[in-house]
Design a protein around this motif. Structure first.
Motif, PDB file in Angstrom:
ATOM      1  N   GLN A   1       0.833  -1.200   0.000  1.00  0.00           N
ATOM      2  CA  GLN A   1       0.000   0.000   0.000  1.00  0.00           C
ATOM      3  C   GLN A   1       0.866   1.246   0.000  1.00  0.00           C
ATOM      4  O   GLN A   1       1.956   1.264   0.587  1.00  0.00           O
TER       5      GLN A   1
ATOM      6  N   MET B   1      -3.393   5.640   0.973  1.00  0.00           N
ATOM      7  CA  MET B   1      -4.706   5.013   0.834  1.00  0.00           C
ATOM      8  C   MET B   1      -4.866   4.262  -0.477  1.00  0.00           C
ATOM      9  O   MET B   1      -5.904   3.662  -0.734  1.00  0.00           O
TER      10      MET B   1
ATOM     11  N   ASP C   1     -15.047   6.418   4.158  1.00  0.00           N
ATOM     12  CA  ASP C   1     -14.910   5.063   3.611  1.00  0.00           C
ATOM     13  C   ASP C   1     -15.048   5.083   2.097  1.00  0.00           C
ATOM     14  O   ASP C   1     -14.347   4.351   1.386  1.00  0.00           O
TER      15      ASP C   1
ATOM     16  N   ARG D   1     -11.736   6.321   0.594  1.00  0.00           N
ATOM     17  CA  ARG D   1     -10.719   5.261   0.616  1.00  0.00           C
ATOM     18  C   ARG D   1     -10.999   4.206  -0.454  1.00  0.00           C
ATOM     19  O   ARG D   1     -10.077   3.703  -1.106  1.00  0.00           O
ATOM     20  N   THR D   2     -12.274   3.909  -0.642  1.00  0.00           N
ATOM     21  CA  THR D   2     -12.650   2.893  -1.624  1.00  0.00           C
ATOM     22  C   THR D   2     -12.298   3.346  -3.033  1.00  0.00           C
ATOM     23  O   THR D   2     -11.717   2.590  -3.827  1.00  0.00           O
TER      24      THR D   2
ATOM     25  N   SER E   1      -8.579   3.429  -3.947  1.00  0.00           N
ATOM     26  CA  SER E   1      -7.943   2.121  -4.114  1.00  0.00           C
ATOM     27  C   SER E   1      -8.250   1.493  -5.469  1.00  0.00           C
ATOM     28  O   SER E   1      -7.778   0.390  -5.747  1.00  0.00           O
TER      29      SER E   1
END
Length: 496
Positions: free
Chosen positions: A69, A72, A287, A290-291, A294
């Motif tokens: 990673q 984020m 959230d 972050r989703t 990614s």
């Protein structure tokens, strides 16, 4: 020489040595005891580490840690190293991970935890090592990273030339063996990564839909293909006008009209992966950020049945009784808008965003404006052109004359049948005439049922009956305006 060292003298010397050793050991034990009593444990550890650093011999090697990673998002160097090292496995490697899913054509090999791979680049020896361990926080996912070791004097060559070479080779390998993947948060395990848990799980998408097989109006189909081609070629244009390199599509229409098949056809045409984002699985705006961060570039972000998530995405009204920390744990429409058209939308390139819905009028107007949903595509009931494509796909008679075609065209003009319903009827028999006869009977039943519903006399439930007839009339009006909608879509697209 023997006379110089008598047995008595040797005995005295040994006794003196043992005495000195015992005195030294006793003194060290006394010092250690006093240190344990007077010096705190953190300070003792600090002093011990400092002494170890100065007394240890200097190593000529430098080791780079490449984490999976990067903040984020995903670390592209890690992904490239994983692909690249799969082509550099030597006979000396003792442990390998081997896998193959049912949709993969070849075996996939990767080095196991703790294994090393030796590579050479311009006479420089480089040693890779894969490390996999538990996360630092409780209940966190395992931590995976690569260690790259080499002589310190080659640091600039490794950073400036070798790692870019690894990135390039990994990209070539992925393009050569390119497979389209479907990602989901609901199942965070990847088929091609040994079943290891991650933020997104993926499977290989082997959907057969293409633009050639879609039961759509030819002009509308051509317009979508042209729009996708123009989007791919306009990276410089988007940068010049100061917009994120993304494109939004809204697919709306009744169930069974091919919205999901169109998304699969777009992915197959562009060679883009699909990220299926279930809004109900996202807990908060943070959230969601972050989703989305990614996800990878050159991908399609799919949000299906956005109208069904209206309760989740309702605008948050001011309520003095609510606590601020409770608001921070909510997913809001404002948070979604910021991710698809705000500052966060620029964190990625060459992305397609697709929303699907059965009821366009249930979607908040803020989601529909250009810049968010740039192109609105009406997926209508089956038309004559769509039927011809389905007849060619299922019966192989698309370009041939058949006596049933005229009757079927007439029934499709007056009957609301989805492409999925038509396809289901065509699959009932391998004989073309039998299948078409069955389709004619099916369309007649649907027509008669619709007529019976419209002409049903009013009874005690007069309001409900009136609403049913009104909905049927609205459906006919919408159906008659399909061609006009397509022209409007093409006009809007021409202005973008």
């Amino acid at each position: 020489m023997a006379a110089m060292f008598s047995s008595s003298e040797i005995s005295k010397t040994a006794t003196s040595l043992f005495s000195a050793y015992a005195s030294f050991a006793g003194s060290m034990m006394l010092v250690r005891s006093m240190a344990n009593e007077l010096i705190p444990h953190p300070l003792r550890s600090y002093l011990f580490n400092g002494l170890s650093y100065f007394l240890a011999p200097l190593s000529p090697d430098l080791t780079l840690a490449i984490d999976e990673q990067c903040g984020m998002g995903k670390n592209e160097v890690y992904e490239a190293a994983r692909v690249y090292l799969g082509t550099r496995i030597s006979p000396k490697t003792e442990r390998l991970k081997v896998s193959k899913t049912r949709k993969q054509k070849h075996l996939t090999t990767a080095i196991d935890n703790g294994e090393t791979v030796v590579d050479r680049f311009e006479n420089v020896k480089l040693t890779w090592r894969f490390v996999c361990g538990e996360g630092q926080k409780p209940h966190s996912w395992e931590k995976r990273y690569f260690e790259l070791s080499f002589n310190k004097k080659h640091k600039d060559k490794v950073l400036d030339f070798y790692l870019p070479y690894v990135l390039l080779k990994a990209e070539e390998t992925k393009n050569k063996d390119k497979v389209i993947k479907l990602y989901s948060r609901q199942c965070p395990f990847s088929e091609d990564d040994g079943g290891v848990r991650g933020f997104w799980g993926s499977i290989i998408l082997d959907h057969p839909a293409t633009f050639d097989t879609l039961a759509m109006d030819p002009d509308l189909k051509k317009m979508i293909i042209d729009d996708l081609d123009r989007f791919l070629k306009r990276k410089g244009y988007y940068k010049k006008v100061g917009k994120a390199w993304k494109r939004g599509y809204l697919l709306y229409g009744p169930p069974g009209t091919g919205k999901s098949s169109l998304v699969a056809a777009m992915a197959n045409y562009l060679k883009f992966d699909i990220y299926d984002l279930g809004i109900t699985s996202v807990r908060s705006d943070a959230d969601l950020r972050r989703t989305l961060l990614s996800t990878g570039n050159r991908s399609i972000l799919l949000v299906e049945d956005i109208d069904c998530s209206s309760e989740v995405l309702e605008r948050q009204t001011a309520n003095k009784n609510k606590q601020q920390d409770a608001k921070s744990r909510q997913l809001t429409l404002s948070g979604l808008l910021n991710c698809i058209d705000g500052l966060w939308s620029s964190c990625g390139d060459e992305r397609i965003i697709v929303f699907t819905t059965n009821f366009k009028d249930r979607i908040d107007p803020a989601l529909l404006r250009p810049g968010r949903m740039d192109l609105h595509i009406n997926m209508s009931y089956c038309t004559s052109d769509g039927f011809r494509i389905l007849a060619s796909n299922y019966l192989g008679i698309g370009s041939k004359y058949n006596p049933f075609f005229g009757e079927i065209d007439g029934l499709l003009e007056s009957t609301e049948a989805s492409p999925a319903e038509v396809a289901e009827e065509l699959m009932r028999s391998d004989d073309a005439d039998t299948a078409l006869q069955g389709l004619v009977e099916f369309l007649k039943r649907k027509r008669d049922e619709a007529t019976e519903t419209e002409n049903k006399p009013e009874d005690s439930d007069e309001v409900g009956s009136s609403i049913t007839r009104l909905n049927a009339a609205i459906s006919r009006v919408k159906r008659s305006k399909t061609d006009g909608d397509r022209k409007k879509i093409m006009m809007v697209n021409g202005r973008m």
